[in-house]
Design a protein around this motif. Structure first.
Motif, short mmCIF file in Angstrom:
data_model
loop_
_atom_site.label_atom_id
_atom_site.label_comp_id
_atom_site.label_asym_id
_atom_site.label_seq_id
_atom_site.Cartn_x
_atom_site.Cartn_y
_atom_site.Cartn_z
N ASN A 37 104.15 -65.92 31.61
CA ASN A 37 103.69 -64.59 32.01
C ASN A 37 103.35 -63.73 30.80
N ARG A 38 104.19 -63.78 29.78
CA ARG A 38 103.93 -63.00 28.57
C ARG A 38 102.63 -63.46 27.90
N ALA A 39 102.46 -64.78 27.81
CA ALA A 39 101.25 -65.32 27.17
C ALA A 39 100.00 -64.95 27.95
N THR A 40 100.10 -64.94 29.27
CA THR A 40 98.95 -64.60 30.11
C THR A 40 98.60 -63.12 30.00
N ALA A 41 99.61 -62.27 30.03
CA ALA A 41 99.37 -60.84 29.91
C ALA A 41 98.79 -60.50 28.54
N PRO A 150 93.20 -70.64 14.08
CA PRO A 150 91.87 -70.57 14.68
C PRO A 150 91.89 -70.35 16.19
N THR A 151 92.90 -70.87 16.85
CA THR A 151 93.01 -70.68 18.30
C THR A 151 93.21 -69.20 18.65
N LEU A 152 94.06 -68.53 17.88
CA LEU A 152 94.30 -67.10 18.11
C LEU A 152 93.07 -66.28 17.71
N LEU A 153 92.43 -66.65 16.62
CA LEU A 153 91.23 -65.92 16.21
C LEU A 153 90.19 -65.94 17.31
N ALA A 154 90.07 -67.06 18.00
CA ALA A 154 89.08 -67.19 19.07
C ALA A 154 89.40 -66.33 20.28
N GLY A 155 90.62 -65.77 20.33
CA GLY A 155 90.98 -64.89 21.44
C GLY A 155 91.94 -65.48 22.42
N ASN A 156 92.40 -66.71 22.17
CA ASN A 156 93.40 -67.34 23.03
C ASN A 156 94.80 -66.88 22.63
N THR A 157 95.78 -67.21 23.46
CA THR A 157 97.18 -67.08 23.06
C THR A 157 97.75 -68.48 22.87
N TYR A 158 98.88 -68.58 22.19
CA TYR A 158 99.39 -69.87 21.72
C TYR A 158 100.84 -70.01 22.14
N VAL A 159 101.13 -71.06 22.88
CA VAL A 159 102.49 -71.34 23.36
C VAL A 159 102.97 -72.62 22.68
N LEU A 160 103.92 -72.49 21.78
CA LEU A 160 104.38 -73.61 20.97
C LEU A 160 105.59 -74.28 21.59
N LYS A 161 105.46 -75.57 21.88
CA LYS A 161 106.60 -76.41 22.19
C LYS A 161 106.82 -77.28 20.95
N HIS A 162 107.80 -76.90 20.12
CA HIS A 162 108.00 -77.61 18.85
C HIS A 162 108.96 -78.79 19.03
N ALA A 163 108.98 -79.66 18.01
CA ALA A 163 109.91 -80.79 18.01
C ALA A 163 111.35 -80.26 18.02
N PRO A 164 112.26 -80.91 18.74
CA PRO A 164 113.62 -80.38 18.89
C PRO A 164 114.37 -80.22 17.57
N ASN A 165 114.04 -81.04 16.57
CA ASN A 165 114.82 -81.00 15.32
C ASN A 165 114.33 -79.94 14.35
N ALA A 183 101.19 -58.85 18.91
CA ALA A 183 101.93 -58.36 20.07
C ALA A 183 102.71 -59.49 20.74
N GLU A 184 103.72 -59.08 21.51
CA GLU A 184 104.51 -60.05 22.26
C GLU A 184 103.59 -60.88 23.16
N GLY A 185 103.83 -62.17 23.21
CA GLY A 185 103.05 -63.05 24.06
C GLY A 185 101.91 -63.76 23.38
N LEU A 186 101.49 -63.27 22.20
CA LEU A 186 100.38 -63.93 21.51
C LEU A 186 100.80 -65.26 20.91
N PHE A 187 101.99 -65.30 20.32
CA PHE A 187 102.55 -66.54 19.79
C PHE A 187 103.93 -66.69 20.40
N GLU A 188 104.07 -67.61 21.33
CA GLU A 188 105.32 -67.82 22.03
C GLU A 188 105.94 -69.16 21.65
#
Length: 463
Positions: A37-41, A150-165, A183-188
């Motif tokens: 929801n944050r990323a979408t908003a 580059p993804t954010l520059l293009a106007g998208n938001t970015y949701v990171l699922k990183h490696a557990p370690n 802002a909140e939600g741009l990089f989650e």
């Protein structure tokens, strides 16, 4: 996705000591929902911001990264064992990436003219929405930011699922974005299990997916993205050829091969894994390469003198050792190393295998650690055939003093990138990605900016 985790938490384990240094609870469905929801908003507002303002935020990000560079480098070293000098270089490279896209990225997103006669038609690059990124541990910050920037520059938001370690690195990146004014939600940051990743991919709020990881992970993520009719970019494994011809500058070739194979303790997708050496210089190259490899300093990754640190995960060291033993059983010659280093740390000795043939394990499989395989080629044509005899196609290197010959060989190689008289790198000025089982899609350059855009035709006053 090679998680080191138990039922409820992602664990970060210091590979130099075996001690647990971080425990991060996996998020439940309500938390996943809130993140999306944050990323979408945030996307709704971010896409309307002028490109110039988005570029300003990237410039600020470069400053934020440099301000907390030491903390981030220390976290990388603690979580996955990268030697501290290399970890510091990774953060600086990310700062330079942000600056480069801030300066050059907006022009890549400008309306593009077409060949319509009266000039009334053009292409606009529109963002898609929240992008889910499933990222690996071997370059915990660079792998993320080379896609996120580059993804954010293009106007998208970015949701990171990183490696557990490397979740500590993930949260430090989020802090850097916050410090830079995003802002909140741009990089989650999304800390979920594989089941959570599947739910996110299927969720209509996620517009597209990118993954850097193993072939197995790529097949799983690609299948799920396809089932949801969502675009995906996959940067997978590599078993990159490093070709040295008879006329090469041997000292330069050896130096590049040592760096290209043993940097990051050999844990690099685009690396000199199969050293394919023309018969006339194979003995001389081998002698020089073994001696240079013998001189590498392995040990405490916090020391500025260390070049080879521990491998990031204990299970991967076991897998690597099994591949080395299989290759030796198949007839290869062990010239250096070849075993786990005793003690609490997850060290594997820098290893050189010679007399490797195209039927052996280390030729066919990716060895993700400090192991080099030397293969003799009869001539340049045979070298090309050996190089292409792989299910992978990420990058390749060619060493020769003859530029025309280098170009002729480059025309024949089945890889996403080719480097003449140099080892492979990723650089924002050029596209990065592979073919065959090394994946598809491109990161960096203008390709990386446009991968997650809708190339929208706008035709005015069409008669």
């Amino acid at each position: 996705m090679n998680a080191i985790a138990h039922q409820t938490h992602a664990l970060s384990i210091n590979p130099a000591t075996g001690e647990t240094v971080g425990s991060y609870p996996y998020e439940n469905e309500a938390q996943l929902d809130a993140t999306l929801n944050r990323a979408t908003a945030a996307f709704r507002a971010w896409r309307r911001q002028p490109l110039s303002q988005r570029a300003e935020r990237l410039q600020a990000l470069a400053g934020a990264l440099r301000e907390q560079a030491e903390a981030m480098a220390q976290m990388i070293t603690l979580e996955m064992g990268k030697p501290i000098v290399q970890a510091r270089a990774e953060i600086e490279k990310c700062a330079q990436l942000s600056e480069w896209y801030a300066a050059h990225g907006p022009a890549m997103l400008a309306a593009e003219p077409t060949l319509v006669d009266n000039g009334s038609a053009h292409i606009e690059y529109r963002p898609l929405g929240p992008i889910l990124a499933v990222m690996p541990w071997n370059f915990p910050v660079w792998q993320v930011l080379r896609g996120a920037v580059p993804t954010l520059l293009a106007g998208n938001t970015y949701v990171l699922k990183h490696a557990p370690n490397v979740m500590g690195s993930a949260y430090l990146m989020k802090a850097a974005f916050h410090k830079a004014g995003f802002a909140e939600g741009l990089f989650e940051v999304l800390n979920v299990t594989q089941d959570g990743v599947s739910k996110a991919i299927a969720d209509p709020r996620i517009a597209a997916v990118t993954l850097t990881g193993s072939v197995r992970a790529g097949m799983a993520i690609g299948a799920q993205a396809g089932a949801a009719l969502k675009k995906c970019v996959l940067e997978l494994g590599g078993c990159d050829p490093f070709i040295v011809l008879n006329d090469a500058d041997l000292d330069a070739a050896v130096q590049a091969a040592v760096i290209g194979r043993f940097q990051n303790s050999g844990q690099v997708c685009a690396a000199a894994k199969r050293l394919i050496i023309e018969a006339g210089v194979v003995d001389a190259f081998t002698a020089k390469f073994v001696e240079a490899s013998r001189q590498l300093v392995m040990g405490d990754p916090t020391s500025t003198h260390t070049y080879v640190g521990p491998m990031a995960r204990f299970d991967l060291r076991d897998e690597l050792h099994g591949q080395v033993q299989a290759t030796l059983a198949e007839g290869a010659t062990l010239l250096l190393g070849g075993d786990k280093v005793p003690g609490a740390g997850n060290y594997y000795a820098p290893t050189v295998l010679a007399d490797v043939t195209d039927q052996m394990t280390s030729f066919k499989q990716e060895l993700f650690g400090p192991v080099a395989s030397i293969i003799s080629a009869r001539d340049a044509d045979h070298a090309v055939a050996l190089a292409n005899d792989s299910e992978f196609g990420l990058t390749a290197s060619i060493f020769t003093r003859d530029s025309a010959k280098a170009r002729a060989i480059a025309d024949q190689l089945e890889t996403g990138g080719i480097f003449v008289n140099a080892f492979s790198v990723s650089d924002p000025r050029v596209a990065f990605g592979g073919v065959k089982k090394s994946g598809f899609g491109r990161e960096l350059s203008h390709f990386g900016v446009r991968e997650f855009c809708n190339a929208q035709t706008v035709w005015l006053d069409r008669k």
